[in-house]
Design a protein around this motif. Structure first.
Motif, PDB file in Angstrom:
ATOM      1  N   LEU A  10       2.686  -2.945 -13.438  1.00 52.34           N
ATOM      2  CA  LEU A  10       3.743  -2.193 -12.760  1.00 52.34           C
ATOM      3  C   LEU A  10       3.192  -1.498 -11.511  1.00 52.34           C
ATOM      4  CD1 LEU A  10       6.741  -1.712 -13.205  1.00 52.34           C
ATOM      5  CD2 LEU A  10       6.171   0.361 -14.481  1.00 52.34           C
ATOM      6  N   GLY A  11       1.990  -0.940 -11.626  1.00 53.15           N
ATOM      7  CA  GLY A  11       1.369  -0.295 -10.479  1.00 53.15           C
ATOM      8  C   GLY A  11       1.093  -1.274  -9.350  1.00 53.15           C
ATOM      9  N   LEU A  12       0.607  -2.460  -9.698  1.00 55.13           N
ATOM     10  CA  LEU A  12       0.351  -3.486  -8.682  1.00 55.13           C
ATOM     11  C   LEU A  12       1.650  -3.942  -8.028  1.00 55.13           C
ATOM     12  CD1 LEU A  12      -2.348  -5.655 -10.507  1.00 55.13           C
ATOM     13  CD2 LEU A  12      -2.703  -4.194  -8.500  1.00 55.13           C
ATOM     14  N   MET A  13       2.717  -3.998  -8.822  1.00 52.79           N
ATOM     15  CA  MET A  13       4.018  -4.389  -8.271  1.00 52.79           C
ATOM     16  C   MET A  13       4.489  -3.365  -7.247  1.00 52.79           C
ATOM     17  SD  MET A  13       7.371  -3.201  -9.067  1.00 52.79           S
ATOM     18  CE  MET A  13       8.881  -3.686  -8.259  1.00 52.79           C
ATOM     19  N   PHE A  20       8.441  -9.587  -7.149  1.00 53.31           N
ATOM     20  CA  PHE A  20       7.707  -8.453  -7.712  1.00 53.31           C
ATOM     21  C   PHE A  20       8.612  -7.643  -8.648  1.00 53.31           C
ATOM     22  CE2 PHE A  20       4.882  -8.296  -3.659  1.00 53.31           C
ATOM     23  CZ  PHE A  20       4.141  -9.367  -4.147  1.00 53.31           C
ATOM     24  N   SER A  21       9.876  -7.498  -8.270  1.00 52.50           N
ATOM     25  CA  SER A  21      10.812  -6.737  -9.098  1.00 52.50           C
ATOM     26  C   SER A  21      11.019  -7.396 -10.451  1.00 52.50           C
ATOM     27  CB  SER A  21      12.161  -6.590  -8.378  1.00 52.50           C
ATOM     28  OG  SER A  21      12.026  -5.842  -7.189  1.00 52.50           O
ATOM     29  N   PHE A  22      11.043  -8.727 -10.464  1.00 59.62           N
ATOM     30  CA  PHE A  22      11.177  -9.452 -11.728  1.00 59.62           C
ATOM     31  C   PHE A  22      10.012  -9.119 -12.666  1.00 59.62           C
ATOM     32  CE2 PHE A  22      10.267 -13.090 -14.452  1.00 59.62           C
ATOM     33  CZ  PHE A  22      11.492 -13.309 -15.051  1.00 59.62           C
ATOM     34  N   PHE A  23       8.791  -9.176 -12.128  1.00 61.77           N
ATOM     35  CA  PHE A  23       7.620  -8.880 -12.954  1.00 61.77           C
ATOM     36  C   PHE A  23       7.550  -7.394 -13.307  1.00 61.77           C
ATOM     37  CE2 PHE A  23       6.235 -12.960 -11.150  1.00 61.77           C
ATOM     38  CZ  PHE A  23       5.842 -13.602 -12.310  1.00 61.77           C
ATOM     39  N   GLY A  24       8.076  -6.537 -12.424  1.00 56.28           N
ATOM     40  CA  GLY A  24       8.134  -5.112 -12.744  1.00 56.28           C
ATOM     41  C   GLY A  24       9.053  -4.842 -13.917  1.00 56.28           C
ATOM     42  N   GLY A  25      10.233  -5.495 -13.930  1.00 52.83           N
ATOM     43  CA  GLY A  25      11.152  -5.343 -15.059  1.00 52.83           C
ATOM     44  C   GLY A  25      10.543  -5.859 -16.348  1.00 52.83           C
ATOM     45  N   ILE A  32       1.346   4.655  -2.723  1.00 58.35           N
ATOM     46  CA  ILE A  32       0.651   5.747  -3.415  1.00 58.35           C
ATOM     47  C   ILE A  32       1.010   5.748  -4.903  1.00 58.35           C
ATOM     48  CG2 ILE A  32       0.444   8.259  -3.593  1.00 58.35           C
ATOM     49  CD1 ILE A  32       0.893   8.366  -0.556  1.00 58.35           C
ATOM     50  N   SER A  33       2.291   5.568  -5.203  1.00 58.30           N
ATOM     51  CA  SER A  33       2.730   5.550  -6.608  1.00 58.30           C
ATOM     52  C   SER A  33       2.075   4.401  -7.361  1.00 58.30           C
ATOM     53  CB  SER A  33       4.255   5.432  -6.681  1.00 58.30           C
ATOM     54  OG  SER A  33       4.882   6.515  -6.036  1.00 58.30           O
ATOM     55  N   GLY A  34       1.989   3.236  -6.717  1.00 57.67           N
ATOM     56  CA  GLY A  34       1.352   2.091  -7.358  1.00 57.67           C
ATOM     57  C   GLY A  34      -0.101   2.357  -7.677  1.00 57.67           C
ATOM     58  N   LEU A  35      -0.804   2.989  -6.750  1.00 57.16           N
ATOM     59  CA  LEU A  35      -2.214   3.306  -6.993  1.00 57.16           C
ATOM     60  C   LEU A  35      -2.366   4.284  -8.152  1.00 57.16           C
ATOM     61  CD1 LEU A  35      -3.555   3.662  -3.328  1.00 57.16           C
ATOM     62  CD2 LEU A  35      -4.120   1.859  -4.976  1.00 57.16           C
ATOM     63  N   ILE A  36      -1.496   5.281  -8.219  1.00 57.80           N
ATOM     64  CA  ILE A  36      -1.568   6.274  -9.302  1.00 57.80           C
ATOM     65  C   ILE A  36      -1.319   5.617 -10.653  1.00 57.80           C
ATOM     66  CG2 ILE A  36      -0.497   8.342 -10.289  1.00 57.80           C
ATOM     67  CD1 ILE A  36       0.090   9.248  -7.410  1.00 57.80           C
ATOM     68  N   VAL A  37      -0.291   4.763 -10.733  1.00 57.68           N
ATOM     69  CA  VAL A  37       0.019   4.093 -12.009  1.00 57.68           C
ATOM     70  C   VAL A  37      -1.127   3.164 -12.410  1.00 57.68           C
ATOM     71  CG1 VAL A  37       1.622   2.546 -13.186  1.00 57.68           C
ATOM     72  CG2 VAL A  37       2.510   4.283 -11.627  1.00 57.68           C
ATOM     73  N   CYS A  38      -1.703   2.453 -11.439  1.00 51.46           N
ATOM     74  CA  CYS A  38      -2.865   1.601 -11.741  1.00 51.46           C
ATOM     75  C   CYS A  38      -4.031   2.437 -12.264  1.00 51.46           C
ATOM     76  CB  CYS A  38      -3.302   0.842 -10.497  1.00 51.46           C
ATOM     77  SG  CYS A  38      -2.266  -0.573 -10.093  1.00 51.46           S
ATOM     78  N   LEU A  39      -4.248   3.589 -11.646  1.00 51.88           N
ATOM     79  CA  LEU A  39      -5.329   4.480 -12.084  1.00 51.88           C
ATOM     80  C   LEU A  39      -5.108   4.946 -13.513  1.00 51.88           C
ATOM     81  CD1 LEU A  39      -7.905   6.023 -11.305  1.00 51.88           C
ATOM     82  CD2 LEU A  39      -6.440   7.881 -10.463  1.00 51.88           C
ATOM     83  N   LEU A  40      -3.879   5.271 -13.844  1.00 52.93           N
ATOM     84  CA  LEU A  40      -3.568   5.675 -15.227  1.00 52.93           C
ATOM     85  C   LEU A  40      -3.840   4.529 -16.197  1.00 52.93           C
ATOM     86  CD1 LEU A  40      -0.224   7.651 -14.677  1.00 52.93           C
ATOM     87  CD2 LEU A  40      -2.432   8.605 -15.369  1.00 52.93           C
TER      88      LEU A  40
END
Length: 353
Positions: free
Chosen positions: A242-245, A263-268, A328-336
């Protein structure tokens, strides 16, 4: 709509764990149906006002604050432990199908009937659900001891039960942090479509459909194929996906709408797999007699910071830009997601599910 449920959810689980859970679901559904019926009569009389619509949303949220934890806490009492993930996956498939079919079906019905008659369909659906529940036996977990109602003591008992399960507090904390970042970004999807990609309302609809399609596939992966993978490892992997998306969506040029849709498909799909796996872990690891309190309190704690994030979404997007917000949000979610792999006790919660 979120605020009443998030505030009431702090205590609604106390009553869910004390009351008959089947009766709680029936009464909550009936309450929501009666509220909808009241608004329906106002439409028939031509006296409906926007304030009444807001009131309906508030009352609906109050009913959900009891119905949702009662339903989630009842599943482990009905399904075998080794099938909980599949049940959660199938539930996600149903929700996804509704999110895909609901808007076009609603638009179709609006072209044929007055809105009051369409609201009656919602009332009829609640009635069918309540009648169906009457024929289902849902056992109630035995409390260790019968005590007088004390909300604080009941909440403390649930908190102690969660702390006694190694790794569970970490799982909850990371989930809350991830939701705090993810929910505001979800609000920006239409703006990214309209502003960054210079899209239309039709393209906004495409993103909604492909996201829902991804959720449907994600629910199917868990519900039908029953992946034999550590479910916490799977949760962490979905944070990364999700973060990468989000991150790559923020990098796309204005002519990259087709990639945004992919990307939205894989995010869902990632969101659906994450949620189904998370629910299954909680249902298996937490004692049934405190599960209503755990689900309702988690939902409230999860929603409250998300509401704050939603309120600040517009300011953040205007200040740093929509694409940068996605980055920024993607990086934070990936970090988590990466950090989550460094909690061995938390990872052990996902085994044998």
């Amino acid at each position: 709509f979120l605020l009443p449920q998030s505030l009431l959810g702090l205590i609604s689980g106390v009553f869910v764990d004390r009351w008959n859970r089947k009766l709680t679901m029936i009464l909550a559904d009936s309450f929501i149906a009666l509220c909808t019926l009241a608004i329906t009569f106002m439409f028939f009389e031509g006296k409906v006002e926007i304030r009444y619509i807001y009131l309906l949303l508030v009352l609906h949220s109050i009913g959900s604050a009891f119905h949702t934890p009662a339903m989630q806490a009842s599943v482990p009492l009905l399904a075998p432990a080794n099938q909980l993930a599949r049940v959660a996956g199938i539930s996600q498939m149903i929700n996804s199908a509704c999110s895909i079919a609901g808007p076009p079906l609603g638009a179709f019905l609006l072209g044929l009937f007055d809105v009051a008659y369409i609201l009656l369909l919602d009332v009829a659906g609640a009635l069918i659900a309540c009648v169906s529940l009457l024929f289902v036996h849902i056992p109630n977990p035995e409390r260790k001891e019968k005590t007088k109602l004390n909300i604080w003591n009941d909440l403390r008992e649930a908190a102690n039960g969660v702390r006694a399960i190694k790794g569970l507090v970490s799982l909850f904390l990371i989930s809350v942090l991830a939701t705090f970042v993810i929910m505001p970004v979800n609000v920006l999807f239409p703006l990214l479509t309209l502003i960054h990609f210079s899209g239309s309302t039709f393209q906004m609809g495409i993103i909604e459909v492909v996201w829902g399609g991804g959720m449907l596939l994600g629910g199917g992966i868990i519900g039908i194929w029953a992946l034999k993978i550590n479910k916490v490892v799977l949760i962490n992997a979905m944070y990364l996906l999700l973060g990468l998306m989000f991150f790559f969506s923020g990098l796309l040029p204005p002519e990259g709408f087709i990639f945004f849709a992919i990307f939205s498909f894989f995010g869902g799909m990632a969101g659906s797999i994450y949620y189904a796996s998370f629910i299954a872990v909680i249902q298996l690891r937490v004692a049934p007699e405190i599960l209503g309190r755990v689900f309702s309190t988690y939902s409230s704690v999860n929603l409250l910071p998300s509401i704050l994030g939603l309120l600040g979404t517009g300011f953040i997007a205007d200040t740093i830009g929509i694409s940068t917000t996605f980055l920024i949000s993607g990086l934070i979610v990936c970090l988590l997601g990466i950090i989550s792999y460094f909690f061995p006790t938390m990872l052990s919660l996902g085994k044998d599910i």
